[in-house]
Each structure stands twice: as structure tokens, then as C-alpha cells.
Scaffold this active site. Structure first.
Site, mmCIF file in Angstrom:
data_model
loop_
_atom_site.group_PDB
_atom_site.id
_atom_site.type_symbol
_atom_site.label_atom_id
_atom_site.label_comp_id
_atom_site.label_asym_id
_atom_site.label_seq_id
_atom_site.Cartn_x
_atom_site.Cartn_y
_atom_site.Cartn_z
ATOM 1 N N THR A 14 28.699 3.498 -2.828
ATOM 2 C CA THR A 14 30.134 3.815 -2.902
ATOM 3 C C THR A 14 30.814 3.006 -3.998
ATOM 4 O O THR A 14 31.492 3.565 -4.877
ATOM 5 C CB THR A 14 30.786 3.508 -1.532
ATOM 6 O OG1 THR A 14 30.037 4.196 -0.538
ATOM 7 C CG2 THR A 14 32.220 3.959 -1.494
ATOM 8 N N LYS A 46 17.778 2.876 -5.508
ATOM 9 C CA LYS A 46 16.642 2.797 -4.583
ATOM 10 C C LYS A 46 16.088 4.189 -4.315
ATOM 11 O O LYS A 46 14.895 4.372 -4.225
ATOM 12 C CB LYS A 46 17.116 2.182 -3.266
ATOM 13 C CG LYS A 46 17.283 0.678 -3.365
ATOM 14 C CD LYS A 46 16.978 0.006 -2.031
ATOM 15 C CE LYS A 46 16.811 -1.483 -2.232
ATOM 16 N NZ LYS A 46 17.947 -2.240 -1.772
ATOM 17 N N LYS A 104 30.334 -10.421 -0.500
ATOM 18 C CA LYS A 104 30.945 -11.574 0.192
ATOM 19 C C LYS A 104 29.927 -12.334 1.040
ATOM 20 O O LYS A 104 30.015 -13.550 1.185
ATOM 21 C CB LYS A 104 32.096 -11.122 1.075
ATOM 22 C CG LYS A 104 31.587 -10.358 2.256
ATOM 23 C CD LYS A 104 32.474 -9.398 2.898
ATOM 24 C CE LYS A 104 31.621 -8.462 3.687
ATOM 25 N NZ LYS A 104 31.807 -7.073 3.515
ATOM 26 N N GLU A 128 35.616 -11.121 -7.617
ATOM 27 C CA GLU A 128 36.949 -10.733 -7.122
ATOM 28 C C GLU A 128 36.873 -9.749 -5.953
ATOM 29 O O GLU A 128 37.680 -9.810 -5.018
ATOM 30 C CB GLU A 128 37.743 -10.098 -8.275
ATOM 31 C CG GLU A 128 39.149 -9.683 -7.913
ATOM 32 C CD GLU A 128 40.021 -10.847 -7.485
ATOM 33 O OE1 GLU A 128 40.381 -11.665 -8.334
ATOM 34 O OE2 GLU A 128 40.334 -10.949 -6.277
ATOM 35 N N VAL A 131 36.497 -10.408 -1.501
ATOM 36 C CA VAL A 131 37.528 -10.586 -0.458
ATOM 37 C C VAL A 131 38.692 -9.656 -0.769
ATOM 38 O O VAL A 131 39.173 -9.599 -1.903
ATOM 39 C CB VAL A 131 38.053 -12.043 -0.423
ATOM 40 C CG1 VAL A 131 39.080 -12.210 0.693
ATOM 41 C CG2 VAL A 131 36.927 -13.039 -0.250
ATOM 42 N N ILE A 135 42.697 -6.266 -3.593
ATOM 43 C CA ILE A 135 43.773 -7.266 -3.774
ATOM 44 C C ILE A 135 43.251 -8.354 -4.714
ATOM 45 O O ILE A 135 42.203 -8.938 -4.447
ATOM 46 C CB ILE A 135 44.155 -7.925 -2.427
ATOM 47 C CG1 ILE A 135 44.411 -6.876 -1.348
ATOM 48 C CG2 ILE A 135 45.351 -8.855 -2.609
ATOM 49 C CD1 ILE A 135 44.648 -7.471 0.041
ATOM 50 N N ASP A 200 32.469 -10.888 9.474
ATOM 51 C CA ASP A 200 32.869 -10.453 8.134
ATOM 52 C C ASP A 200 34.107 -11.239 7.689
ATOM 53 O O ASP A 200 34.159 -11.763 6.571
ATOM 54 C CB ASP A 200 33.159 -8.943 8.166
ATOM 55 C CG ASP A 200 33.709 -8.422 6.858
ATOM 56 O OD1 ASP A 200 32.905 -8.161 5.954
ATOM 57 O OD2 ASP A 200 34.941 -8.295 6.732
ATOM 58 N N LYS A 204 34.679 -14.152 4.584
ATOM 59 C CA LYS A 204 35.756 -14.091 3.581
ATOM 60 C C LYS A 204 36.602 -15.359 3.642
ATOM 61 O O LYS A 204 37.060 -15.861 2.604
ATOM 62 C CB LYS A 204 36.601 -12.842 3.807
ATOM 63 C CG LYS A 204 35.823 -11.562 3.490
ATOM 64 C CD LYS A 204 36.521 -10.326 4.011
ATOM 65 C CE LYS A 204 35.747 -9.055 3.689
ATOM 66 N NZ LYS A 204 36.222 -7.895 4.443
ATOM 67 N N GLY A 301 37.132 0.339 0.299
ATOM 68 C CA GLY A 301 37.259 1.682 -0.300
ATOM 69 C C GLY A 301 36.701 1.675 -1.712
ATOM 70 O O GLY A 301 36.698 0.645 -2.393
HETATM 71 N N1 HSE Z 1 33.786 -4.170 6.655
HETATM 72 C C1 HSE Z 1 34.809 -4.616 5.784
HETATM 73 C C2 HSE Z 1 36.176 -4.370 6.429
HETATM 74 C C3 HSE Z 1 34.720 -3.925 4.447
HETATM 75 O O1 HSE Z 1 36.261 -3.679 7.444
HETATM 76 O O2 HSE Z 1 37.154 -4.890 5.945
HETATM 77 C C4 HSE Z 1 35.149 -4.755 3.289
HETATM 78 O O3 HSE Z 1 34.529 -5.985 3.204
#
Ligand code: HSE
Length: 428
Positions: A14, A46, A104, A128, A131, A135, A200, A204, A301
Site C-alpha cells: 500500500t 515478494k 515504526k 517521518e 509515527v 502528520i 503499536d 510510536k 493510509g
Molecule cells: N495500525 C496503525 C494504526 C497504522 O491503526 O494507527 C499506522 O501505524
């Protein structure tokens, strides 16, 4: 000066697809901003069988076609995962290629080691997109706020959990049904544990804390709680009392000591973070000079994340033209000092069931008094179960050690039937 900066892409999922399209579609703007053209020379993939809108001559399954090609100046890692990407990034740096990553997990675990190796090789290492997707928070911490001393960062840095909590708040639905809907809509992964358990966000927060406080932190330094136990009742009571529940990362420095945590917390409705909804992210920063400032935007995204990756590409290419790569040091320079439970202060929200009998409340308030914890707000209501009442309390500020002791003593009281929920209250 090179007329065309050559790039190798590791991964074409993506984010990689977004990077490819931005470089192709924004070529003119990029040329102006960098002072030369940008060309993707090879892309490591891959799965050959996948249908892609990319010139197939660019694709390869052999990592050497990217890492060992002397013509490639910059390697962009957007394949994710940890061990293989780390190996490729180290090899790229060894080959004196600058590296950009959106990873990350890798940066939280091995950021310091990779930075040191990049410097040793005179290369840039930019991240960049790791995180807050779209942004520009890392650049803001490194450059925009470079003149300030940052004391606190509070972040909504996970879009999946923010989407789930927003739905639970707006629709009164329970966690499991909202999670299923989020999975159906593609906002949550089929195995959502990394997001919903807070890992996650914790990764970050390690990255942001290192940049904010210039110390080295590990994932184990972060106190982590996820959102899986949040009940609609907690959200309702929070609303009655003027708060919204969000999964927040908090990193705070007082007198040289730092605490980092990720947990559901009650934010006053008027706090700007309380209205960051759906899959959006935001980071609220408290600095000595700036006061308070917030960075808001899409946290994930294809194009938001790819925008950050390509902004790194512009920065690295400009550095190449100026001949200053590898001098962009963001290595931690203070010794790490973590706070103890006794010096971590906050208010708390507490919900429990108690036997509705004479003298019950005096036993409870006695424990609060014994631990030096003062009550700020209190609700008691019958819950429709014979002989039981529900009690909701917001405390005044106290330290986490006293609060933990209080919770354990409350659990031991005969008149306390069940401790239902306990959250930090933040942002006041
Ligand atoms: N799994 C992460 C989230 C995606 O939901 O924010 C971006 O790191």
C-alpha cells in the site's frame, strides 16, 4: 550535482504503491523542490504474480538489484517486518546509500543502533512516516521545535483504536461489535492485537519520546494498557462527568525524569484531543517556550503515509546536493532517567460495585484517606442487582504508587463486590 537522484524501493504494498505514484505524478514539483529529477530505478517485490500498475522492468525479487547497485543513491524501505528489513537497511547503509523507512516497529526497537550505523557511514536515515502517517511530527520535533524544551507529549497515535473508541462513544455500541465492524470496513486488521493492546502506540511513543527528550528508551520502559476492557458504561459515566475516553500515549519529563505510558484515559471534553475522532491521529505538545501546540492529521493510509516518505526523500536529496548527508544527528544525548511510581502523578477514574449496606461507604472513604487520596467527583447509583450499587469516583491528583495500593486494598474489602474499571484522567 546529480541531475537525477536514483531511488530503490524495498516493497510495493500500500505505502510503496503510494510512493511510486507520488514520485510519478508530482515529478515537476519534486524537481523544483530538490533541484534535480527523481527516478525509481528498482523495486524489490515478494510476489511476482500480483497485478500492479508499475512498469514490470522495474520489478525484482533479488534484493542485490537494489542494495548492490552503485547507481542507486537512496533506498526506501516500505516492506514492514523487523528482521529482514533491518538486514536490508544495514546493507544499504554499508553500501553508503541513504535510507528512508516507514517502519515504526523497527525504529522503536533498533532506532539508536541504525542511527549510529548511518552516521558511521555518512548516510541519512529518515523515518517521518513511522509515527502519525501523514502528520509531519518527526520533522516538527527535530526542526520546528528545535529551539524549545519539550516537557510533555500526549498523543492519539493509533488510528484503529481511535476509530473503535469513536464508534463506541457515538453509537453506544460495545467493544466486540465495533471491532467486527472496523475489521469489515478495513480499519482494523484481522489480528488486531498489536493495535488494540496498545503495542503499536507504545512503539510510536518510544520514537516520539526519544526525539522529545533526547534520551534512549526501550519498549519495556512504557507502561501499556489497551482498550479491550472498556465498557459502554465507562464511556457513559465519563460523558456524564464531562470527559471523553481516548487511547493516549503520554510522555512527560519533570526534573530530568521521564514517564512514558499508553492507556485509555479520560480527557475533558474541551481538550483539543477529545475531538480527534475516527481514524485520525494527533500529538499535543507542551513546551517551555511554545506553550501548547497540537499536530493533527491522518495517521495511516496510502497517500498520507507516502507523502511523509516522499518528504523524507526531498530532504535527503537536498542534503545530497548540499553535501551534508549523515550530519543530521538526532542521537540521544542525555542519560535516561525514568520516574518511579511514587513520582508519577495523575487523577484517576474508578468504577466498582459495592454492597449497598450501612457503613459501606465509610470503609471505602477510610481507605482513600489512609492512602492520602482525595475524592473530586462521586456518583452512586443502583444497578438493578439486588443489594448492589455502582460507585464511580474521580480522584484528585495522586501518585501511581498510592493509587495502586488503594486498588489492591479496595479489592480486599468484603463490601466491594467487583472492581469494574480504572483509568487515568489526563489533560486538566
Ligand atoms: N495500525 C496503525 C494504526 C497504522 O491503526 O494507527 C499506522 O501505524
Amino acid at each position: 550535482m546529480k541531475e537525477i537522484v536514483k531511488v530503490g524501493l524495498l516493497g510495493l504494498g500500500t505505502v510503496g504503491g503510494g510512493v511510486y505514484k507520488i514520485i510519478r505524478n508530482h515529478q515537476e514539483e519534486l524537481c523544483h523542490r530538490i533541484g534535480s529529477g527523481i527516478e525509481i530505478k528498482k523495486i524489490l517485490i515478494k510476489n511476482e504474480d500480483k497485478k500492479r500498475e508499475v512498469d514490470s522492468r522495474l520489478l525484482t525479487k533479488n534484493s542485490d538489484d537494489v542494495l548492490a547497485d552503485p547507481d542507486i543513491d537512496i533506498v526506501i524501505e516500505v516492506m514492514g517486518g523487523i528482521e529482514e528489513s533491518k538486514r536490508y537497511i544495514l546493507e544499504a547503509l554499508r553500501q553508503k546509500k541513504h535510507v528512508i523507512t516507514a517502519n515504526k516497529d523497527l525504529m522503536a526497537l533498533y532506532g539508536s543502533e541504525l542511527h549510529a550505523f548511518a552516521l558511521e557511514n555518512g548516510c541519512d536515515l529518515f523515518y517521518e512516516a513511522s509515527v502519525g502517517g501523514g502528520i509531519p511530527i518527526i520533522r516538527s520535533l527535530v526542526d520546528g521545535l528545535a529551539s524549545d524544551r519539550i516537557n510533555k507529549l500526549v498523543g492519539i497515535v493509533n488510528g484503529t483504536t481511535n476509530f473503535i473508541l469513536t464508534k463506541m462513544t457515538k453509537e453506544g455500541a460495545d467493544y466486540n461489535s465495533v471491532l467486527k465492524e472496523a475489521q469489515r470496513l478495513g480499519f482494523a486488521e484481522s489480528d488486531p492485537s498489536g493495535d488494540v493492546e496498545g503495542l503499536d502506540a507504545a512503539r510510536k511513543m518510544v520514537i516520539l519520546s526519544q526525539l522529545g527528550f533526547h534520551m534512549r528508551f526501550n519498549l519495556s520502559d512504557v507502561y501499556v494498557e489497551g482498550i479491550t476492557k472498556i465498557k459502554p458504561e465507562d464511556i457513559d459515566y465519563a460523558a456524564q462527568l464531562g470527559y471523553t475516553i481516548k487511547l493516549v500515549g503520554i510522555a512527560q519529563r519533570d526534573q530530568g525524569e521521564v514517564e512514558i505510558s499508553v492507556q485509555p484515559a479520560l480527557l475533558p471534553n474541551e481538550h483539543p484531543l477529545a475531538s480527534v475522532n475516527n481514524e485520525y491521529n494527533a500529538v499535543y505538545i507542551y513546551g517551555d517556550a511554545i506553550g501548547e501546540t497540537m499536530f493533527y492529521g491522518p495517521g495511516a493510509g496510502q497517500f498520507p503515509t507516502a507523502t511523509s516518505v516522499v518528504s523524507d526523500l526531498v530532504a535527503v536529496a537536498r542534503n545530497m546536493h548540499l553535501g551534508i548527508n549523515g550530519q543530521h544527528t538526532v542521537l540521544p544525548h542525555y542519560e535516561t532517567h525514568l520516574k518511579k511510581e511514587e513520582t508519577i502523578f495523575s487523577k484517576f477514574f474508578l468504577r466498582f460495585h459495592v454492597k449497598d449496606q450501612a457503613g459501606a461507604f465509610s470503609q471505602i472513604t477510610a481507605l482513600f484517606a489512609e492512602n492520602g487520596i482525595s475524592l473530586e467527583k462521586l456518583i452512586q447509583e443502583p444497578i438493578g442487582i439486588e443489594g448492589l450499587a455502582e460507585v464511580v469516583i474521580i480522584t484528585h491528583r495522586t501518585n501511581r504508587a498510592s493509587y495502586t495500593r488503594l486498588i489492591s486494598q479496595l479489592n480486599d474489602l468484603d463490601i466491594v463486590d467487583c472492581l469494574e474499571a480504572s483509568y487515568r484522567v489526563e489533560g486538566e
